[in-house]
Design a protein around this motif. Structure first.
Motif, PDB file in Angstrom:
ATOM      1  N   GLN A 134       0.741  -1.134  -0.067  1.00 48.23           N
ATOM      2  CA  GLN A 134      -0.012   0.015  -0.114  1.00 48.23           C
ATOM      3  C   GLN A 134       0.843   1.152   0.029  1.00 48.23           C
ATOM      4  OE1 GLN A 134       0.724  -1.754   2.655  1.00 48.23           O
ATOM      5  NE2 GLN A 134       0.865  -0.613   4.336  1.00 48.23           N
ATOM      6  N   SER A 135       2.123   1.183   0.416  1.00 42.52           N
ATOM      7  CA  SER A 135       2.809   2.483   0.602  1.00 42.52           C
ATOM      8  C   SER A 135       3.091   3.225  -0.751  1.00 42.52           C
ATOM      9  CB  SER A 135       4.336   2.072   1.275  1.00 42.52           C
ATOM     10  OG  SER A 135       4.846   1.221   0.092  1.00 42.52           O
ATOM     11  N   TRP A 136       2.843   2.687  -1.799  1.00 38.58           N
ATOM     12  CA  TRP A 136       3.036   3.545  -2.991  1.00 38.58           C
ATOM     13  C   TRP A 136       1.881   4.464  -3.512  1.00 38.58           C
ATOM     14  CZ3 TRP A 136       0.270   3.979  -7.297  1.00 38.58           C
ATOM     15  CH2 TRP A 136      -0.837   2.660  -7.481  1.00 38.58           C
ATOM     16  N   LEU A 137       0.841   3.909  -2.946  1.00 39.79           N
ATOM     17  CA  LEU A 137      -0.320   4.858  -3.146  1.00 39.79           C
ATOM     18  C   LEU A 137      -0.610   5.816  -2.092  1.00 39.79           C
ATOM     19  CD1 LEU A 137      -2.976   4.735  -4.902  1.00 39.79           C
ATOM     20  CD2 LEU A 137      -4.264   3.430  -3.357  1.00 39.79           C
ATOM     21  N   LEU A 138       0.063   5.650  -0.841  1.00 43.75           N
ATOM     22  CA  LEU A 138      -0.122   6.569   0.075  1.00 43.75           C
ATOM     23  C   LEU A 138       0.947   7.716  -0.399  1.00 43.75           C
ATOM     24  CD1 LEU A 138      -0.480   4.112   3.445  1.00 43.75           C
ATOM     25  CD2 LEU A 138      -2.278   5.447   2.356  1.00 43.75           C
ATOM     26  N   GLY A 139       1.910   7.173  -0.901  1.00 43.35           N
ATOM     27  CA  GLY A 139       2.941   8.308  -1.283  1.00 43.35           C
ATOM     28  C   GLY A 139       2.418   9.089  -2.309  1.00 43.35           C
ATOM     29  N   ALA A 140       1.452   8.600  -3.149  1.00 39.43           N
ATOM     30  CA  ALA A 140       0.961   9.460  -4.424  1.00 39.43           C
ATOM     31  C   ALA A 140       0.265  10.457  -4.002  1.00 39.43           C
ATOM     32  CB  ALA A 140       0.128   8.390  -5.284  1.00 39.43           C
ATOM     33  N   MET A 141      -0.048  10.718  -2.655  1.00 39.98           N
ATOM     34  CA  MET A 141      -0.712  11.990  -2.302  1.00 39.98           C
ATOM     35  C   MET A 141       0.024  13.074  -2.386  1.00 39.98           C
ATOM     36  SD  MET A 141      -2.739  10.724   1.159  1.00 39.98           S
ATOM     37  CE  MET A 141      -0.948  10.814   2.167  1.00 39.98           C
ATOM     38  N   VAL A 142       1.270  13.242  -2.662  1.00 41.76           N
ATOM     39  CA  VAL A 142       2.068  14.408  -2.887  1.00 41.76           C
ATOM     40  C   VAL A 142       1.671  14.959  -4.176  1.00 41.76           C
ATOM     41  CG1 VAL A 142       4.055  13.619  -1.392  1.00 41.76           C
ATOM     42  CG2 VAL A 142       4.085  13.168  -4.009  1.00 41.76           C
ATOM     43  N   ALA A 143       1.175  14.052  -5.007  1.00 42.77           N
ATOM     44  CA  ALA A 143       0.873  14.710  -6.559  1.00 42.77           C
ATOM     45  C   ALA A 143      -0.497  15.613  -6.303  1.00 42.77           C
ATOM     46  CB  ALA A 143       0.279  13.686  -7.272  1.00 42.77           C
ATOM     47  N   PRO A 144      -0.743  16.444  -7.518  1.00 43.33           N
ATOM     48  CA  PRO A 144      -1.816  17.469  -7.427  1.00 43.33           C
ATOM     49  C   PRO A 144      -3.044  16.589  -6.946  1.00 43.33           C
ATOM     50  CG  PRO A 144      -0.256  17.786  -9.359  1.00 43.33           C
ATOM     51  CD  PRO A 144       0.235  16.665  -8.656  1.00 43.33           C
ATOM     52  N   THR A 145      -4.150  17.396  -6.575  1.00 42.44           N
ATOM     53  CA  THR A 145      -5.346  16.474  -6.162  1.00 42.44           C
ATOM     54  C   THR A 145      -6.023  15.916  -7.482  1.00 42.44           C
ATOM     55  OG1 THR A 145      -5.739  18.100  -4.499  1.00 42.44           O
ATOM     56  CG2 THR A 145      -7.599  16.954  -5.128  1.00 42.44           C
ATOM     57  N   PRO A 146      -6.303  16.525  -8.674  1.00 44.06           N
ATOM     58  CA  PRO A 146      -6.765  15.820  -9.610  1.00 44.06           C
ATOM     59  C   PRO A 146      -5.849  14.566 -10.143  1.00 44.06           C
ATOM     60  CG  PRO A 146      -6.392  18.143 -10.542  1.00 44.06           C
ATOM     61  CD  PRO A 146      -5.840  18.009  -8.926  1.00 44.06           C
ATOM     62  N   VAL A 147      -4.531  14.405  -9.828  1.00 45.53           N
ATOM     63  CA  VAL A 147      -3.926  13.264 -10.144  1.00 45.53           C
ATOM     64  C   VAL A 147      -4.407  12.289  -9.059  1.00 45.53           C
ATOM     65  CG1 VAL A 147      -1.596  12.121  -9.922  1.00 45.53           C
ATOM     66  CG2 VAL A 147      -1.865  14.574 -11.092  1.00 45.53           C
ATOM     67  N   SER A 148      -4.508  12.581  -7.839  1.00 44.09           N
ATOM     68  CA  SER A 148      -4.980  11.600  -6.920  1.00 44.09           C
ATOM     69  C   SER A 148      -6.358  11.112  -7.193  1.00 44.09           C
ATOM     70  CB  SER A 148      -5.121  12.403  -5.678  1.00 44.09           C
ATOM     71  OG  SER A 148      -3.496  12.904  -5.079  1.00 44.09           O
ATOM     72  N   ALA A 149      -7.353  12.163  -7.541  1.00 43.94           N
ATOM     73  CA  ALA A 149      -8.527  11.599  -8.149  1.00 43.94           C
ATOM     74  C   ALA A 149      -8.243  10.457  -9.281  1.00 43.94           C
ATOM     75  CB  ALA A 149      -9.413  12.597  -8.320  1.00 43.94           C
ATOM     76  N   LEU A 150      -7.403  10.621 -10.146  1.00 42.73           N
ATOM     77  CA  LEU A 150      -7.490   9.723 -11.225  1.00 42.73           C
ATOM     78  C   LEU A 150      -6.877   8.468 -10.818  1.00 42.73           C
ATOM     79  CD1 LEU A 150      -7.755   9.852 -14.411  1.00 42.73           C
ATOM     80  CD2 LEU A 150      -5.328  10.390 -14.349  1.00 42.73           C
ATOM     81  N   LEU A 151      -5.913   8.546 -10.039  1.00 41.16           N
ATOM     82  CA  LEU A 151      -4.949   7.178  -9.543  1.00 41.16           C
ATOM     83  C   LEU A 151      -5.941   6.397  -8.823  1.00 41.16           C
ATOM     84  CD1 LEU A 151      -1.350   8.633  -8.737  1.00 41.16           C
ATOM     85  CD2 LEU A 151      -2.043   7.350 -10.731  1.00 41.16           C
ATOM     86  N   HIS A 152      -6.645   6.996  -7.667  1.00 41.05           N
ATOM     87  CA  HIS A 152      -7.522   6.291  -6.790  1.00 41.05           C
ATOM     88  C   HIS A 152      -8.919   5.856  -7.116  1.00 41.05           C
ATOM     89  CE1 HIS A 152      -5.174   6.941  -3.054  1.00 41.05           C
ATOM     90  NE2 HIS A 152      -4.551   7.974  -3.863  1.00 41.05           N
ATOM     91  N   SER A 153      -9.306   6.495  -8.119  1.00 35.76           N
ATOM     92  CA  SER A 153     -10.919   6.161  -8.615  1.00 35.76           C
ATOM     93  C   SER A 153     -10.827   5.343  -9.790  1.00 35.76           C
ATOM     94  CB  SER A 153     -11.555   7.431  -8.835  1.00 35.76           C
ATOM     95  OG  SER A 153     -11.014   8.134 -10.078  1.00 35.76           O
ATOM     96  N   SER A 154     -10.069   5.482 -10.993  1.00 32.53           N
ATOM     97  CA  SER A 154     -10.375   4.843 -12.149  1.00 32.53           C
ATOM     98  C   SER A 154      -9.193   4.022 -12.690  1.00 32.53           C
ATOM     99  CB  SER A 154     -10.959   5.896 -13.304  1.00 32.53           C
ATOM    100  OG  SER A 154     -10.093   6.856 -13.401  1.00 32.53           O
ATOM    101  N   THR A 155      -7.966   4.655 -12.980  1.00 33.05           N
ATOM    102  CA  THR A 155      -7.127   4.234 -13.682  1.00 33.05           C
ATOM    103  C   THR A 155      -6.108   3.074 -13.088  1.00 33.05           C
ATOM    104  OG1 THR A 155      -5.784   6.245 -13.482  1.00 33.05           O
ATOM    105  CG2 THR A 155      -6.979   5.918 -15.734  1.00 33.05           C
ATOM    106  N   MET A 156      -5.274   3.729 -12.438  1.00 30.88           N
ATOM    107  CA  MET A 156      -4.191   2.933 -11.694  1.00 30.88           C
ATOM    108  C   MET A 156      -4.503   1.487 -11.005  1.00 30.88           C
ATOM    109  SD  MET A 156      -0.738   2.990 -12.573  1.00 30.88           S
ATOM    110  CE  MET A 156      -0.362   2.385 -11.143  1.00 30.88           C
TER     111      MET A 156
END
Length: 257
Positions: free
Chosen positions: A103-125
């Protein structure tokens, strides 16, 4: 590309394209912490990609085909090599979906801008992982692998939910809730009945829409009050009534399914 392809080589190609895109998106701000977290996402997902390649090799060795429809033959489920192939592909799916202990890579992804977080967490990655598990599910019906996927998914569901409750950072709450929701979808894939598969697909769609809405809401709130701490969001309705209502609606709709 990943959803529409049947050939495992193409699926693997698009699987790794998402890894590259996430690396570039997480490292968007070019700060030291963004670069470090982007590199962590890259090597973790590349390790998952290596498991995917080994799974493809084992599947081809056992079935002589790279077409996913031909590989998913339940009569082969008694073969050890065949189950190993599906297990490696499921492992790659678990890494991509940031399940415990990846899980650590996804928690680290929070440093990205919010639209990126929305994209990574909701649909694509992360959805690539659960999508792969759901697509592979017919191949391991009624096997130990099916039970293992259900148990690991259920553990991630409970552990992610428990950890989410203890967070004060708004984005971190949503990140752990993502891990938890994806664990529930994995559990449905592992249970592997017609009803659980329908439930998994409904959860997948619900989660994609609502999690994007919640991340963007938290981003809008952070822009306005200069904090993402949920304790600082007290009395938000007086300051941002529409955003507050949308956020509460998102939370309610997340619980509904």
């Amino acid at each position: 590309g990943l959803v529409l392809c049947d050939d495992l080589t193409f699926i693997y190609f698009f699987f790794e394209v998402t890894t590259l895109c996430s690396f570039l998106l997480i490292g968007h701000d070019r700060t030291t912490i963004a670069t470090r977290n982007a590199l962590r996402a890259l090597w973790m997902n590349s390790a998952g990609g290596a498991a995917f390649v080994l799974g493809v090799i084992a599947a081809y060795h056992e079935t002589g085909s790279l077409g996913l429809q031909k590989i998913l033959t339940p009569w082969l489920a008694g073969s050890g090599v065949y189950l190993l192939a599906l297990a490696l592909l499921c492992l790659a799916a678990f890494v991509k979906a940031a399940q415990f202990p990846f899980q650590s890579w996804l928690l680290g992804a929070m440093v990205a801008p919010t639209p990126v977080s929305a994209l990574l967490h909701s649909s694509t990655m992360v959805k690539v992982g659960v999508y792969m598990a759901l697509r592979l599910a017919p191949g391991f019906t009624g096997t130990l692998l099916s039970q293992s996927v259900a148990v690991f998914g259920a553990f991630s569901f409970l552990a992610g939910a428990a950890l989410a409750v203890g967070q004060s950072n708004g984005k971190k709450v949503l990140a752990y809730s993502t891990i938890s929701n994806l664990g529930l979808i994995f559990a449905c894939a592992g249970i592997n009945t017609a009803e659980s598969m329908i439930a998994a697909m409904l959860l997948l769609v619900f989660h994609a829409v609502i999690k994007a809405l919640l991340f963007l809401s938290v981003g809008a709130i952070e822009q306005h009050i200069a904090s993402r701490d949920i304790e600082d969001m007290r009395g938000l309705y007086a300051v941002m009534p529409v955003t507050a209502l949308i956020t509460v609606a998102g939370v309610v709709m997340m619980i509904m399914p």
